[in-house]
Design a protein around this motif. Structure first.
Motif, short mmCIF file in Angstrom:
data_model
loop_
_atom_site.label_atom_id
_atom_site.label_comp_id
_atom_site.label_asym_id
_atom_site.label_seq_id
_atom_site.Cartn_x
_atom_site.Cartn_y
_atom_site.Cartn_z
N LEU A 141 -6.97 -49.70 80.84
CA LEU A 141 -6.95 -51.01 80.92
C LEU A 141 -8.42 -52.32 80.15
N GLY A 142 -9.89 -51.25 79.80
CA GLY A 142 -10.60 -52.18 80.14
C GLY A 142 -11.95 -51.45 81.35
N LEU A 143 -12.81 -52.57 81.18
CA LEU A 143 -14.00 -52.72 81.91
C LEU A 143 -13.44 -53.93 82.55
N TYR A 144 -13.98 -53.83 84.00
CA TYR A 144 -13.93 -54.46 84.78
C TYR A 144 -14.91 -55.11 85.63
N ASP A 145 -15.34 -56.19 86.10
CA ASP A 145 -16.57 -56.57 87.18
C ASP A 145 -15.52 -57.02 87.74
N LEU A 146 -16.42 -56.21 89.56
CA LEU A 146 -15.07 -56.80 90.45
C LEU A 146 -15.81 -57.72 90.85
N LYS A 147 -15.32 -58.24 92.05
CA LYS A 147 -15.72 -59.78 92.32
C LYS A 147 -16.25 -59.81 93.55
N ASN A 148 -15.76 -58.47 94.74
CA ASN A 148 -16.36 -58.09 96.03
C ASN A 148 -16.48 -56.67 95.88
N THR A 149 -17.43 -55.75 96.44
CA THR A 149 -17.61 -54.29 96.35
C THR A 149 -18.37 -54.26 97.69
N ASP A 150 -18.26 -54.97 98.33
CA ASP A 150 -19.03 -55.15 99.80
C ASP A 150 -18.28 -53.49 100.88
N GLU A 151 -17.24 -53.54 100.62
CA GLU A 151 -16.27 -51.96 101.33
C GLU A 151 -16.92 -50.96 100.34
N LEU A 152 -16.67 -50.90 98.85
CA LEU A 152 -16.82 -50.14 98.26
C LEU A 152 -18.43 -49.15 98.28
N PRO A 153 -18.30 -48.02 97.89
CA PRO A 153 -19.09 -47.03 97.86
C PRO A 153 -20.60 -47.45 96.82
N ALA A 154 -22.05 -47.13 97.32
CA ALA A 154 -22.85 -47.60 96.82
C ALA A 154 -22.60 -47.81 94.49
N HIS A 155 -21.71 -46.86 94.09
CA HIS A 155 -21.88 -46.64 92.86
C HIS A 155 -21.25 -47.61 92.85
N TYR A 156 -19.91 -48.61 93.51
CA TYR A 156 -19.47 -49.20 92.59
C TYR A 156 -19.56 -50.71 92.23
N HIS A 157 -21.21 -51.35 93.31
CA HIS A 157 -21.49 -52.21 93.10
C HIS A 157 -23.18 -52.43 91.85
N GLY A 158 -22.51 -53.86 91.15
CA GLY A 158 -23.13 -54.06 90.31
C GLY A 158 -22.55 -53.54 88.96
N ASN A 159 -21.93 -52.82 89.15
CA ASN A 159 -20.99 -51.81 87.69
C ASN A 159 -19.87 -51.47 87.35
N PRO A 160 -19.47 -52.62 85.97
CA PRO A 160 -18.22 -52.80 85.95
C PRO A 160 -17.46 -50.89 86.28
N VAL A 161 -15.89 -51.33 86.63
CA VAL A 161 -15.77 -49.83 86.16
C VAL A 161 -14.35 -50.24 85.28
N SER A 162 -14.30 -49.10 85.07
CA SER A 162 -12.68 -49.01 83.95
C SER A 162 -11.87 -48.63 84.88
N LEU A 163 -10.48 -49.12 84.26
CA LEU A 163 -9.35 -49.13 85.34
C LEU A 163 -7.99 -48.43 84.31
N PHE A 164 -7.38 -47.57 84.83
CA PHE A 164 -6.11 -46.81 84.55
C PHE A 164 -4.42 -47.43 85.37
N GLU A 165 -3.69 -46.94 84.16
CA GLU A 165 -2.76 -46.77 84.93
C GLU A 165 -1.47 -46.01 83.98
N LEU A 166 -0.45 -45.59 85.16
CA LEU A 166 0.71 -44.60 84.05
C LEU A 166 1.79 -45.18 84.57
N LEU A 167 2.54 -45.91 83.99
CA LEU A 167 3.80 -46.04 84.28
C LEU A 167 4.91 -45.15 84.49
N VAL A 168 5.08 -44.84 86.48
CA VAL A 168 6.81 -44.29 86.74
C VAL A 168 7.80 -44.11 86.82
N LYS A 169 8.05 -43.20 85.67
CA LYS A 169 9.24 -43.36 84.89
C LYS A 169 10.75 -42.69 85.85
#
Length: 169
Positions: A141-169
């Motif tokens: 789905l692309g790279l996204y900058d997260l709005k709030n990473t306060d409760e996420l592990p440290a590697h999420y802080h200040g880094n974009p994330v690559s998001l993936f999804e798979l439609l279940v059929k």
């Protein structure tokens, strides 16, 4: 091959696999997993959200799931989904495509739990993982900058994330 929930007896092995995965990440990437808190894994085990593949009595792979991931998926979290986190493969089983086993299992798990998507993320623009997950059927789905990473592990802080999804059929 057998897929089951991890137990408290598996905690040392889970952390051994996390350490092995982190060591590998450090050889290839600038972003890598931080040291995770044992309370995180203990909670996942107590909530039956920490999983393992065993082969011939050995733990081949571990991962965690959740049905709710609002800090990463933000408004898309409203979609009925299974979220997969922290896949770590035992080096003895590298090359045996554990992710394909997890994906097949996750599709059935999602259906059994009334979910529409299987989703996962990785921190940063990791081309190797982007290619691997898309080969497994996920849409990148692309790279996204997260709005709030306060409760996420440290590697999420200040880094974009690559998001993936798979439609279940």
């Amino acid at each position: 091959m057998h897929i089951s929930n991890s137990t408290t007896a598996d905690i040392a092995e889970i952390f051994r696999l996390y350490e092995s995965a982190t060591a590998f990440q450090k050889t290839r990437y600038t972003l890598h997993w931080p040291k995770f808190e044992s309370s995180l894994v203990e909670t996942e085990i107590n909530e039956n959200r920490q999983w393992k593949i065993t082969i011939d009595g050995k733990t081949a792979c571990v991962w965690a799931t959740t049905f709710d991931d609002p800090q990463i998926w933000e408004e898309k979290n409203a979609d009925p989904s299974v979220y997969i986190h922290r896949i770590a493969t035992n080096p003895e089983f590298k090359g045996q495509n554990m992710v394909a086993q997890i994906v097949a299992w996750a599709k059935e798990y999602a259906k059994a739990n009334g979910k529409t998507y299987v989703r996962l993320d990785t921190v940063g623009p990791n081309e190797g993982l982007i290619n691997h997950y898309t080969k497994m059927g996920f849409e990148f789905l692309g790279l996204y900058d997260l709005k709030n990473t306060d409760e996420l592990p440290a590697h999420y802080h200040g880094n974009p994330v690559s998001l993936f999804e798979l439609l279940v059929k």
